[in-house]
Design an enzyme around this catalytic site. Structure first.
Site, PDB file in Angstrom:
ATOM      1  N   GLU A 309       0.970  -1.074   0.167  1.00  8.69           N
ATOM      2  CA  GLU A 309      -0.046   0.219  -0.003  1.00  8.69           C
ATOM      3  C   GLU A 309       0.790   1.168  -0.064  1.00  8.69           C
ATOM      4  O   GLU A 309       1.882   1.124   0.669  1.00  8.69           O
ATOM      5  CB  GLU A 309      -1.080  -0.103   1.378  1.00  8.69           C
ATOM      6  CG  GLU A 309      -1.648   1.230   1.538  1.00  8.69           C
ATOM      7  CD  GLU A 309      -2.347   1.146   2.963  1.00  8.69           C
ATOM      8  OE1 GLU A 309      -3.175   1.738   3.176  1.00  8.69           O
ATOM      9  OE2 GLU A 309      -1.736   0.799   3.781  1.00  8.69           O
ATOM     10  N   LYS A 369      -9.437   0.899  -1.958  1.00  4.24           N
ATOM     11  CA  LYS A 369      -9.935   0.316  -0.630  1.00  4.24           C
ATOM     12  C   LYS A 369     -11.037   0.753   0.096  1.00  4.24           C
ATOM     13  O   LYS A 369     -11.713   2.057  -0.183  1.00  4.24           O
ATOM     14  CB  LYS A 369      -8.770   1.141   0.326  1.00  4.24           C
ATOM     15  CG  LYS A 369      -8.619   0.651   1.748  1.00  4.24           C
ATOM     16  CD  LYS A 369      -7.583   1.253   2.354  1.00  4.24           C
ATOM     17  CE  LYS A 369      -7.200   0.759   4.136  1.00  4.24           C
ATOM     18  NZ  LYS A 369      -6.162   1.539   4.597  1.00  4.24           N
ATOM     19  N   CYS A 420      -4.353  -3.380   3.896  1.00  3.71           N
ATOM     20  CA  CYS A 420      -3.984  -3.182   5.245  1.00  3.71           C
ATOM     21  C   CYS A 420      -5.224  -3.174   6.377  1.00  3.71           C
ATOM     22  O   CYS A 420      -5.416  -4.175   6.955  1.00  3.71           O
ATOM     23  CB  CYS A 420      -3.424  -1.448   5.209  1.00  3.71           C
ATOM     24  SG  CYS A 420      -2.546  -1.067   6.693  1.00  3.71           S
TER      25      CYS A 420
END
Length: 548
Positions: A309, A369, A420
Site C-alpha cells: 500500500e 480500498k 491493510c
C-alpha cells in the site's frame, strides 16, 4: 479514584430495587465488595474493596500479554477466568466499572502505537472509547452471570460486545478481538468453521468455564454445575481438534511463484513520504534488483509481484515521471505487478488504490480500498477534533471508500486485494474470497507507526484470515514486517523491519470455501441471538421476582 468511579467499580454497596435470586457461593469466592463483615479495621476493609478493581485491570493486562508478538495465547483464557471472578454475581453498575478497568488494562498497552508521532491524545481517546464498550460488555456478562450454565451466555455476550466494537462508532474498530490473539493457539482451527466470532467465543467460553469449574468444582452438592463447567472448558478444545481437518495448505489449483516487495521508506513516522518519489524509487529499485537476481540465477522467476500500500507516493496517472519509473520496473521483472498508490482526482475524495500493472499493457484494473480508517485516512467531526489536536490537519483531504471487492487476474492466479486496515474486518476479507480470490494479498503501509508492535498485531490478523478462508496470504509492507503465510497460518518467509527486501516463494492456489467462507456472518448472528436469549431470561426472572 473518585467516589463515583469507585462505586462504579463495585466498591460501595447500593440498595437493590428488587431482591434477586440468590445463588450459593463456594469458598473460592471472596467476600463481595459490599460485605460489612470484612475482618480487620477500616484500612483492611478499604483494601478488600480494591481487590476486584485491581484484579479487573490485571486481567486486562494479562489479555494484552496473550497477544503477538508474544506466543502466550494460553493467557487469554486465564485472563478471562480472572475477569469472570471479578464479574460473577456483580450488579450491572459494578460490572460496567470493572469491565472498563479491564478494557483499559488491555487496550492502553495494546494500542499505544496510535500515539506514534501524534502524542498521547488520540491513543488515550481511542483506548477510553473502546474501554467503555468493553465496560458495556462486562455489564451484560454480570447480568447473565447468575443464570444456570452462565459461561455459555457470558461468552455469547462477549461476542456481542466484539460485534458492536467492529461496527460502531465511525464504522467500527475490530482491533483487539480475542480471535486475533490466537494465531499460535490450539483454538485456531475453529476460525475455518465459524470465523473470528466462533474463535472468540471458544476462548471466552473456555476462560469463563475455567473460573466456573474452580468455583463449583469443590462443592459435591453441585455436581450438575460442575459438569457444565467442565463441558465449557472441554467443548472448545474438542471442537478445535475436530476442525483440524479443515486446515490444509495443499495445492488444489496448482501452484504459483509469488514475489513480495518491501522497498523501505526514507524515514519512519508520518513524514515517511516527505521526500518526493523516494518511496516509489525504493520499491522500483528493489524490483529491478530482483529481476537482476532472477537473470543471475540467484532467485526464482516469479509469476506475479505485489507491492505494498502507498508504495507509489505519487499518482502515476497524473505524474509522467512516476508512470515511467513504475513501468520500467514492471518491464524489468516481466510479470504483472500490483502497485499501491494514492490517486488524486480533480474533485472529490482521494483514493487509496491498488493498480494492476502489466509489462505490456501498462496499468489495467484497479481496486479502491473500501474500509477507510477514521482519524487516519478521513477525519470525522474535523472542527470538533481539532480542538483537541491540530494533527487532524495532517489529513488535508479525506479518502473515499471503494465499493467492490478487487480480485486481479495475475498470470492466471486470482489474487484478492485486502488493503491493510481492511484485514481487521470480516466482511472485507470474506467478500474478496467469495469474488474468486485463490490468494489473498494484504498490501500495507505501517511506516507511520515506526517500530511498534502494530505490525505484529496486524500480521497475527493475517494469519487468522489465512486459516479462516484456507488461502495463502501475501503481506507486502513498505517498512516491515512483510511475510508469506500458508493457508494453515504458518509464516514461511518474512522480512526484518525497515529493510529493503524481496520474498519469493512457491505458493499453493486454493479455491475450496471453508464453512466460515460459506456461512459468513451467520455464526456471529447465532451467537448474538444466544446473547439476546440470555438477556431475555434475566428479564423474565426479574419480572417473576417483582410479581412474587
Amino acid at each position: 479514584m473518585s467516589s463515583s468511579a469507585t462505586r462504579a467499580a463495585g466498591n460501595e454497596p447500593s440498595k437493590p430495587a428488587v431482591r434477586e435470586e440468590a445463588e450459593p457461593e463456594s469458598g473460592l469466592t471472596a467476600p463481595g465488595p459490599a460485605s460489612d463483615a470484612a475482618p480487620g479495621g477500616p484500612a483492611a476493609r478499604k483494601a478488600a474493596r480494591l481487590v476486584r478493581p485491581a484484579l479487573a485491570a490485571l486481567s486486562g493486562a494479562l489479555l494484552y500479554l496473550s497477544f503477538p508478538p508474544r506466543p502466550l495465547w494460553w493467557l487469554a483464557p486465564v485472563a478471562l477466568a480472572l475477569l469472570a471472578w471479578c464479574l460473577h454475581g456483580r450488579r450491572a453498575r459494578a460490572g460496567f466499572g470493572l469491565g472498563l478497568l479491564h478494557g483499559l488494562g488491555f487496550l492502553l498497552p495494546l494500542l499505544v502505537w496510535t500515539s506514534e508521532g501524534v502524542g498521547p491524545v488520540p491513543w488515550l481517546a481511542l483506548a477510553t472509547l473502546e474501554g467503555l464498550l468493553i465496560g458495556l460488555t462486562a455489564l451484560g456478562i454480570s447480568l447473565v452471570s447468575r443464570l444456570p450454565a452462565w459461561p455459555l451466555w457470558g461468552a455469547a455476550v462477549w461476542v456481542a460486545g466484539e460485534a458492536l466494537r467492529a461496527r460502531a462508532p465511525f464504522g467500527g474498530f475490530p482491533w483487539g478481538k480475542l480471535a486475533f490473539g490466537q494465531p499460535d493457539g490450539i483454538f485456531l482451527p475453529l476460525a475455518a468453521v465459524g470465523g473470528t466470532a466462533l474463535l472468540s467465543f471458544a476462548v471466552a467460553l473456555c476462560g469463563f468455564g475455567l473460573y466456573e469449574a474452580l468455583r463449583v468444582g469443590a462443592d459435591t452438592r453441585r455436581a450438575g454445575a460442575a459438569l457444565l463447567a467442565a463441558v465449557s472448558v472441554a467443548a472448545p478444545l474438542a471442537g478445535a481438534l475436530a476442525a483440524k481437518p479443515l486446515v490444509s495448505d495443499a495445492a488444489e489449483d496448482g501452484t504459483a511463484v509469488a514475489a513480495v516487495i518491501q522497498g523501505n521508506v526514507p524515514r519512519a513516522g508520518f513524514d515517511f513520504n516527505a521526500q518526493r518519489r523516494a518511496v516509489l524509487d525504493n520499491h522500483a529499485k528493489r524490483t529491478i534488483q530482483l529481476a537482476e537476481d532472477v537473470k543471475a540465477g540467484r532467485a526464482e522467476q516469479p509469476d506475479f509481484v505485489v507491492w505494498p500500500e502507498n508504495s507509489s507516493d505519487i499518482d502515476p496517472y497524473r505524474e509522467s515521471d512516476a508512470y515511467a519509473v513504475i513501468d520500467q520496473a514492471v518491464k524489468a521483472i516481466g510479470v504483472p505487478v500490483a502497485i499501491g498508490s494514492v490517486l488524486v482526482p480533480e474533485t472529490g475524495p482521494l483514493r487509496n488504490t491498488m493498480i494492476l500493472w502489466d509489462p505490456v499493457k501498462g496499468p489495467t484494473e484497479t481496486y479502491d480500498k473500501r474500509k477507510i480508517q477514521p482519524f487516519g485516512e478521513r477525519i470525522p467531526m474535523r472542527s470538533f477534533v481539532r480542538l483537541f489536536s491540530s494533527d487532524v490537519d495532517r489529513v488535508r483531504r479525506d479518502f473515499g471508500p471503494g465499493k467492490e471487492p478487487g480480485v486481479f487476474d495475475m498470470a492466471g492466479s486470482g489474487v484478492g486485494m485486502v488493503t491493510c486496515y481492511e484485514a481487521a474486518f470480516d466482511d472485507a476479507v470474506r467478500s474478496t474470497v467469495r469474488a474468486g480470490a485463490q490468494v489473498i494479498a494484504v498490501p500495507s503501509n505501517n511506516a507511520t507507526f515506526g517500530r511498534t508492535q502494530m505490525t505484529y498485531q496486524q500480521l497475527a490478523m493475517d494469519r487468522v484470515r489465512a486459516v479462516e478462508h484456507s488461502r495463502t496470504v501475501l503481506v507486502p509492507v513498505t517498512s516491515g514486517v512483510s511475510a508469506v503465510i500458508r493457508p494453515d497460518g504458518t509464516i514461511v518467509k518474512q522480512t526484518a523491519m525497515f529493510t529493503a527486501d524481496a520474498l519469493v516463494d512457491e505458493i499453493p492456489l486454493r479455491s475450496t470455501e471453508t464453512p466460515a467462507t460459506r456461512f459468513g456472518p451467520l455464526p456471529e448472528y447465532a451467537l448474538l441471538a444466544l446473547a439476546a436469549g440470555g438477556f431475555g431470561w434475566v428479564l423474565a426472572r426479574r419480572i417473576r421476582a417483582r410479581r412474587s
